[in-house]
Design an enzyme around this catalytic site. Structure first.
Site, PDB file in Angstrom:
ATOM      1  N   GLY A 107       9.811   7.550  -1.615  1.00 51.90           N
ATOM      2  CA  GLY A 107       8.838   8.626  -1.399  1.00 51.90           C
ATOM      3  C   GLY A 107       7.581   8.441  -2.217  1.00 51.90           C
ATOM      4  O   GLY A 107       6.467   8.737  -1.750  1.00 51.90           O
ATOM      5  N   ASP A 108       7.723   7.955  -3.445  1.00 51.49           N
ATOM      6  CA  ASP A 108       6.553   7.670  -4.273  1.00 51.49           C
ATOM      7  C   ASP A 108       5.722   6.558  -3.650  1.00 51.49           C
ATOM      8  O   ASP A 108       4.488   6.631  -3.624  1.00 51.49           O
ATOM      9  CB  ASP A 108       6.993   7.261  -5.681  1.00 51.49           C
ATOM     10  N   SER A 109       6.393   5.522  -3.150  1.00 51.03           N
ATOM     11  CA  SER A 109       5.682   4.428  -2.508  1.00 51.03           C
ATOM     12  C   SER A 109       4.941   4.903  -1.263  1.00 51.03           C
ATOM     13  O   SER A 109       3.799   4.503  -1.008  1.00 51.03           O
ATOM     14  CB  SER A 109       6.678   3.322  -2.137  1.00 51.03           C
TER      15      SER A 109
END
Length: 465
Positions: free
Chosen positions: A257-259
């Site tokens: 999700g961060d990526s």
């Protein structure tokens, strides 16, 4: 983008204790983890900022850090790659420790309940947010998005500065003017339910209703709900939502999700539309998982000090092999003419890809095919064969060789597994010695009955006559 990407959010220290296990503890039915190695990495907003910096962006991280041992470790890891503008974190630095045996998590220990409490932010934080070219808010429910001064600065950004808000169920609603909200399915369901919305069910239909609800409630231009292996669904006020499909990617999804949020923020920072931002986010998340995800970031930091995992556009087969090896993955290769790609080829490639973490296809050049098959072959030139192969989700890269055998190319690639079809059973493969000389293994896979390019061409000629 001349102005930096500013990541605002809560940072955690993630530590993987990675080892092997072949027996149970004699006094309890739990695995004994041996030859353990500690692999620390920034988590939360720290991972998002690190991924953006590793992709070549100028990054400023606005967060809260405690003056304790985990906080000092985080600062040392992060300041090598970006500017860190930090508030004081009240309480211990959040720390998550995972004990892993191979690819399997055995236990997780959480410590540190520090919070970013209201108070003055100082000129360094204020100048960082005011000078942002784009902002990614990475909310992990530890107080940064509740901090009134920080929220005020985010609400007063210059016109045209895009804000991507990655929410948390324990976090705060986005400030006015956010361009893209990026919850996953579970987060979107919790956020909608917390607002009293009675939206039941799962799948695209429920995700679309939740996305539209959240967009209307908070006045957002777009809500991109990430759907794991299915990609992401963008609700932007259009009559129908936009689905950005994901390429198949196996592995640990921690940090995907961060990526995704970083990829979307980078596109918006360059003035791209929401659809392009979401598509790039999905692509980056898929590559991140395929590359080994957050665990590979820790391994990279330990080995080289760099977190670069996302491949650059134009990355060739040798770059992919090197990246896979650095992440501790298995390199698989196969080869052939692949003239008139058919179901038998596709089946072989699908099975081959499942054996490891990347698949490199060695393709006979046009001259090499002519020497093997005669002057009428190939039907399809090498450039077109490579393009078709690389369009398949199971193929990471294709590389052309001009020799009569792939042995010289395999000397450079050094695959862990070299795959051929079972029709080569009982045949001496000239490249097998090269593969095994570098501790690789040759594996034969079953073929689909009756599928071959030669047979297809014969059938075509027969029909034509």
């Amino acid at each position: 983008m001349s102005a930096p990407l500013v990541v605002v959010g809560d940072v955690l220290l993630d530590i993987d204790i990675v080892g092997t296990s072949s027996r149970l503890c004699p006094d309890a039915p739990v695995p004994v983890v041996e030859q353990a190695e500690e692999r620390p990495r920034p988590g939360g907003a720290g991972l998002a900022a690190l991924l953006a910096a590793a992709a070549g962006r100028e990054v400023v991280l606005v967060t809260a850090l405690a003056d304790d041992e985990p906080g000092r470790r985080l600062r040392a890891m992060l300041e090598r790659h970006m500017e860190v503008a930090a508030l004081h974190l009240h309480g211990g630095t959040p720390c998550k420790l995972r004990i892993r045996a191979g690819e399997q998590s055995v236990a997780r220990l959480d410590a540190g309940e520090g919070q970013a409490l209201d108070g003055p932010v100082g000129p360094r934080v204020a100048d960082a947010i005011a000078g942002a070219g784009a902002v990614l808010v990475s909310d992990y429910g530890r107080g940064m998005t509740r901090h009134r001064a920080v929220r005020s600065l985010l609400g007063d950004l210059r016109p045209g500065v895009p804000v991507v808000w990655d929410p948390h169920p324990r976090g705060e609603p986005p400030v006015h003017g956010v361009r893209l909200l990026t919850p996953n399915e579970e987060e979107a369901a919790r956020l909608a339910a917390a607002d009293g919305a009675d939206i039941t069910g799962t799948g695209l239909s429920a995700a679309g209703r939740r996305g539209r609800h959240l967009g209307r409630k908070w006045g957002l231009e777009g809500v991109a709900i990430t759907l794991g292996a299915e990609g992401a669904l963008l609700c932007d006020g259009s009559e129908a939502p936009f689905l950005a499909p994901a390429e198949p990617a196996r592995g640990d999804s921690c940090g995907a999700g961060d990526s995704f949020a970083v990829g979307a923020a980078e596109v918006l920072a360059e003035g791209g539309p929401l659809t392009a931002a979401v598509s790039e986010g999905v692509r980056r998340a898929s590559e991140f998982v395929r590359s080994g995800a957050a665990a590979a970031v820790a391994a990279q930091l330990a080995e080289t000090g760099s977190a670069r995992l996302v491949p650059e556009r134009g990355e060739d087969a040798f770059d992919i092999v090197e990246r896979t090896r650095r992440a501790g993955g298995t390199v698989v290769a196969t080869g052939g003419c692949f003239d008139l790609l058919h179901a038998g080829h596709v089946s072989l490639l699908q099975h081959a890809r499942r054996l490891g973490d990347c698949l490199i296809v060695c393709v006979n050049s046009d001259a090499s095919v002519r020497r093997r098959k005669g002057p009428s072959r190939p039907v399809t030139p090498a450039a077109d064969r490579v393009r078709v192969l690389e369009a398949l989700s199971d193929v990471d890269a294709a590389v052309v060789f001009d020799d009569d055998t792939p042995a010289p190319l395999l000397e450079r690639l050094r695959p862990d597994i070299w795959v051929k079809g079972a029709d080569y059973a009982g045949t001496a493969l000239p490249e097998a010695e090269t593969v095994r000389a570098h501790n690789g293994e040759v594996v034969l896979l079953p073929m689909l009955e009756g599928r071959s390019t030669t047979r297809l061409l014969s059938t075509t000629k027969g029909n034509a006559s």
